[in-house]
Each structure stands twice: as C-alpha cells, then as structure tokens.
Design a protein around this motif. Sequence first.
Motif, PDB file in Angstrom:
ATOM      1  N   PRO A 195     -59.585  80.482  66.791  1.00 57.70           N
ATOM      2  CA  PRO A 195     -60.370  79.543  65.994  1.00 57.70           C
ATOM      3  C   PRO A 195     -59.845  79.379  64.573  1.00 57.70           C
ATOM      4  O   PRO A 195     -60.111  78.375  63.931  1.00 57.70           O
ATOM      5  N   VAL A 249     -61.235  74.654  71.468  1.00 53.66           N
ATOM      6  CA  VAL A 249     -61.598  75.757  72.349  1.00 53.66           C
ATOM      7  C   VAL A 249     -61.155  75.369  73.756  1.00 53.66           C
ATOM      8  O   VAL A 249     -61.182  74.175  74.113  1.00 53.66           O
ATOM      9  N   TYR A 305     -63.179  71.086  68.399  1.00 51.51           N
ATOM     10  CA  TYR A 305     -64.473  71.383  67.779  1.00 51.51           C
ATOM     11  C   TYR A 305     -65.063  70.151  67.104  1.00 51.51           C
ATOM     12  O   TYR A 305     -66.263  69.914  67.149  1.00 51.51           O
ATOM     13  N   THR A 314     -69.810  80.357  79.354  1.00 50.34           N
ATOM     14  CA  THR A 314     -69.146  79.919  78.119  1.00 50.34           C
ATOM     15  C   THR A 314     -69.577  78.551  77.618  1.00 50.34           C
ATOM     16  O   THR A 314     -69.951  78.393  76.454  1.00 50.34           O
TER      17      THR A 314
END
Length: 306
Positions: free
Chosen positions: A29, A35, A44, A121
């Motif tokens: 990150p 991601v 993101y 997730t």
Amino acid sequence: MSAVMSTEAWRALAEQSLLPVEVAELARPLLDDHVCIRGVQLRYSELVDRSFFAPEQRARLRQQLELAQPFPHLVLDGLFHPALLELVAEEFDTQPASSWAEVKSPYECTRRLLPGESLQTASQLYFDIVSSGWFTAWLTSITGVPYLLSDPKLWGGGLHESRSGGAFSIHRDFYRHRDIGLRNAMVFITYLNKGWQSEWGSALELWDKKADRCAKSVQPEFGRTMILPHGPASYHGHTKPLNTPDGRPRRSVAAYFYTSPFAGKRPCHESATIFLHPARIDQAKVIARMIAPPFIWALGRKLFGR
C-alpha cells in the motif's frame, strides 16, 4: 534500499528469500495505490465514484433525500466499483456455513451473517470503506445526522441473502442497538444481483403508513445502493416471495449506522483531558466551570474564545 522500489522488485527479493513475503505485502500500500484480490487489481482511488462527493453533489443528494416519498431515502447507482462488488458477491459462496444465521418466522424468511463473523477480503474492504471517517462524514453531509457511528460487528447487517420463497414483511427497523444502546440512525444497503427482473419478486417496497400501501418499489439491481434513515414512517420490506427461474438468490450487503444523544453537542469538562498536576489558572477554570451556570460559561467562551 530505495524508498521508491517497485512492488515487483520487492516481490523478487521475497522470492529469493532476501526479504520476507509478509514484509513485501505490507509494503505494497505504500508503494502503489492498488489492491489485488484473487487476481483482480483494484485502484484505491476508484473503489468509490468520487463524483458523488463533490460539494454540489452532496447538496443535491441531501435535497433529494429530504424530498423523497413516502419518507426520506436515497437510491444511488454506481457508487462502488463493479469489480469490487463482483468480488464481494463471490464471497457469499465461500463464506463458511457456520457463519450464517437462518432466519425463519411468520414475518421473515432469509439468512444473514452472524454478528462478529470474520469477513473475506473483498467484503471486509467494502465495510472498511463505508465505516471510514471520510465516508461517514459524507453520509452525515447528506443525512444531516452528526457524527455517524458504525458497528464493527455488523449486528443486523453484514451479508444478507434470500433464497427461493424468501420474503420480509413490511416493518420499521429497531430503534436502538441491542448491545451498545446507541440509536439507530440509518441503514445502508448495496445490492449484488445482476440482470434482476421485476417478475422475480423481492423488490424493496417503501410503504406509505397512512395510506397503508406501497408507494415505491426499488429493484435490487447490481450496484444499486439504498440509504434509509430511520424514522417513525420508514416502513419497508419485500413482501413478494423470491421466485427466480434458475434458483439464484437475492443478495445484498448492509451496514447500520448509529448516533449518540450527545452527538453534535459539547459536554464541556467531560470531554477534556484531566491532568494530575494542573496549573493554577486551569484549576481556577475548572472551579469556575462547576460554579457558573452553563449559559454564562458558553458566553465567556464566545467572547474570549477560550
């Protein structure tokens, strides 16, 4: 080692046992803005459509919510990136059977995730987004409810699924959270059903309590989000039993938001840090605050800014 080393370089080092894989993954990150979930790469910055957050849009959405009939609500399409929602929908099938609660009563036939169950997730990412400070601030700007609070255990929310014959009688949601006692301010729902047909039933019905009739139906179409503030007239449900030709379920993810009776107010000394050895001037302030009527103390703060 360079602070701008690419993710690929970090992974290469990990594969050569020069760097632990966990360190490389934790660093991701910081090194890029995406991601990767089950091979699907998501930026993101694109998980949520930022156009909804522009000041003029916030004002328009708030007006739209307030004027909606038969009670305040909002229907939004395309708020979340479809790839994220597709990943969330996949996780309904891989969520352990033990994490589901089957709800069957004369009023409701559905299944939902048990409170506090571990999420996979993509589902966790979705709820992390809607529970974040910047997202709840956006919800506050639309609903006018100050300092909305989420529930990390998702009591009453989480993953929801109705199977063949599933229905939910017209109802108004609970007033307070069963365990923490905070007031229910709103429910936030995102639907995950592609190609939904009205003849399959299970559209969300918004009822006019006085007229005792359905005033509006909302199809649970993929990517559609509902914001339903809680109020004395907010009766809703899906009374037409689910009947899909291929047996597909009706799925959604839901989060309740709460508010405290003190939200938007300043509880004076109760919100201040208490030091063991305060300066004399601060001791005097504490005594003055205890003696002076609240309106005098408030006036003093306004005049002197302290």
